[in-house]
Design an enzyme around this catalytic site. Structure first.
Site, short mmCIF file in Angstrom:
data_model
loop_
_atom_site.label_atom_id
_atom_site.label_comp_id
_atom_site.label_asym_id
_atom_site.label_seq_id
_atom_site.Cartn_x
_atom_site.Cartn_y
_atom_site.Cartn_z
N HIS A 48 0.80 -1.22 0.00
CA HIS A 48 0.00 0.00 0.00
C HIS A 48 0.84 1.28 0.00
O HIS A 48 0.33 2.33 -0.38
CB HIS A 48 -0.94 0.01 1.20
CG HIS A 48 -2.02 -1.03 1.11
ND1 HIS A 48 -3.01 -1.00 0.15
CD2 HIS A 48 -2.28 -2.13 1.87
CE1 HIS A 48 -3.82 -2.04 0.31
NE2 HIS A 48 -3.40 -2.74 1.34
N ARG A 73 6.92 -6.43 2.77
CA ARG A 73 5.66 -6.94 2.24
C ARG A 73 5.59 -6.71 0.73
O ARG A 73 5.75 -5.60 0.25
CB ARG A 73 4.45 -6.28 2.92
CG ARG A 73 3.13 -6.80 2.34
CD ARG A 73 1.96 -6.59 3.24
NE ARG A 73 1.55 -5.20 3.35
CZ ARG A 73 0.38 -4.81 3.90
NH1 ARG A 73 -0.45 -5.72 4.39
NH2 ARG A 73 0.07 -3.53 3.99
N ASP A 87 16.58 -11.06 -3.88
CA ASP A 87 17.89 -10.72 -4.42
C ASP A 87 18.46 -9.44 -3.83
O ASP A 87 19.69 -9.31 -3.70
CB ASP A 87 17.83 -10.62 -5.95
CG ASP A 87 17.81 -11.96 -6.65
OD1 ASP A 87 17.99 -12.99 -5.97
OD2 ASP A 87 17.61 -11.98 -7.88
N GLU A 152 -6.46 -12.76 5.53
CA GLU A 152 -7.20 -11.52 5.70
C GLU A 152 -8.49 -11.49 4.88
O GLU A 152 -8.95 -10.44 4.45
CB GLU A 152 -6.31 -10.33 5.34
CG GLU A 152 -5.59 -10.46 4.01
CD GLU A 152 -4.64 -9.31 3.74
OE1 GLU A 152 -4.75 -8.26 4.42
OE2 GLU A 152 -3.80 -9.44 2.84
N ASP A 178 -8.94 -5.80 6.24
CA ASP A 178 -9.46 -6.50 5.07
C ASP A 178 -10.43 -7.59 5.47
O ASP A 178 -11.45 -7.80 4.78
CB ASP A 178 -8.30 -7.11 4.27
CG ASP A 178 -7.65 -6.08 3.34
OD1 ASP A 178 -8.34 -5.57 2.45
OD2 ASP A 178 -6.45 -5.80 3.51
#
Length: 265
Positions: A48, A73, A87, A152, A178
């Site tokens: 977000h 996230r 990576d 969620e 959510d």
């Protein structure tokens, strides 16, 4: 050189509460400030917040000298993006909206090299290997990785047992906002039906022998979730902390009311 120790994964084995903060400013400078304040972990939010791969890298580099453990996230389940996040040196990943055991298993494969998975080899090009400075990285990388999947949605709750029992899933993180929207109670994660679903997730994940986390910026919520068995709890959001602090400061002069932390994120 050895694979860097994943201090977040290591701390979860101690079963002590781990207090975290959401990092949403998408800059290394702001995230470093949060890392210097004593939180056990922080979430670099690629879902977000307006983050890009370079901005996430800058934040990983900024917090590296501090004891606060970074969690990254991802915006989605894309194996190519997961490869890139690994990576650049992310060792703990949180993946949103996991709704089945099959999805969880696919995410595990995205974090593993063949034959156990599908992660591509970057070799000396990537930070994770310290540019080929880490001994035997291909064989040892999975040992230092921590995969957190988010439950969620009502479908995720329905399939939480299969999700939690997936080998390679290290922990489950609950998204109350959510989940409340998906259950038909938007903006009301404290609704009894939502709380019942949250408790079901906690109990099921514990039965699978894995830790549970949750976002709870309101202290009374955080304390309740801790008592229910959540081990790693995000108790602040940097953007909200700035806004609340600014409102409190100007409120002393303009007599504006203080703002409580939101329960809906």
């Amino acid at each position: 050189m050895q694979v860097p120790t994943n201090t977040f994964k290591q701390a979860m084995t101690h079963q002590a509460p781990m207090w975290g903060c959401w990092a949403g400013f998408a800059t290394g400078y702001a995230t470093e400030i949060v890392a210097s304040t004593g939180f056990d972990w922080l979430l670099i939010d690629g879902e977000h917040a307006p983050n890009t791969l370079p901005s996430i890298l800058a934040q990983l580099q900024a917090v590296a000298p501090y004891s606060t453990a970074p969690v990254v996230r991802s915006v989605n389940h894309d194996p190519a993006l997961i490869k890139q996040l690994l990576d650049i040196g992310a060792q703990t990943l949180m993946i949103p909206m996991v709704e089945s055991g099959d999805q969880a298993a696919a995410l595990v494969r995205a974090t593993r090299y063949p034959p156990q998975g599908v992660r591509g080899v970057g070799g000396g090009v990537v930070r994770a290997t310290r540019w080929d400075g880490v001994d035997d990285y291909l064989a040892k990388a999975h040992e230092s990785l921590c995969l957190i999947v988010q439950v969620e949605s009502p479908k995720g709750v329905e399939h939480v047992e299969a999700i939690a029992e997936t080998e390679g899933v290290d922990a489950v993180f609950i998204g109350p906002a959510d989940l409340s929207v998906g259950m038909g109670y938007p903006g009301n994660p404290t609704h009894p039906n939502v709380q019942s679903a949250i408790e079901r997730v906690i109990q099921t994940v514990h039965a699978a022998g894995k830790p549970v986390g949750i976002l709870a910026p309101v202290e009374e919520d955080a304390r309740r979730y801790q008592k229910l068995g959540c081990q790693f709890i995000a108790v602040g959001i940097d953007i909200s902390l700035l806004r609340q602090g600014a409102l409190a400061t100007i409120g002393r002069y303009k007599e504006q009311p203080a703002e409580r932390p939101s329960r809906t994120y």
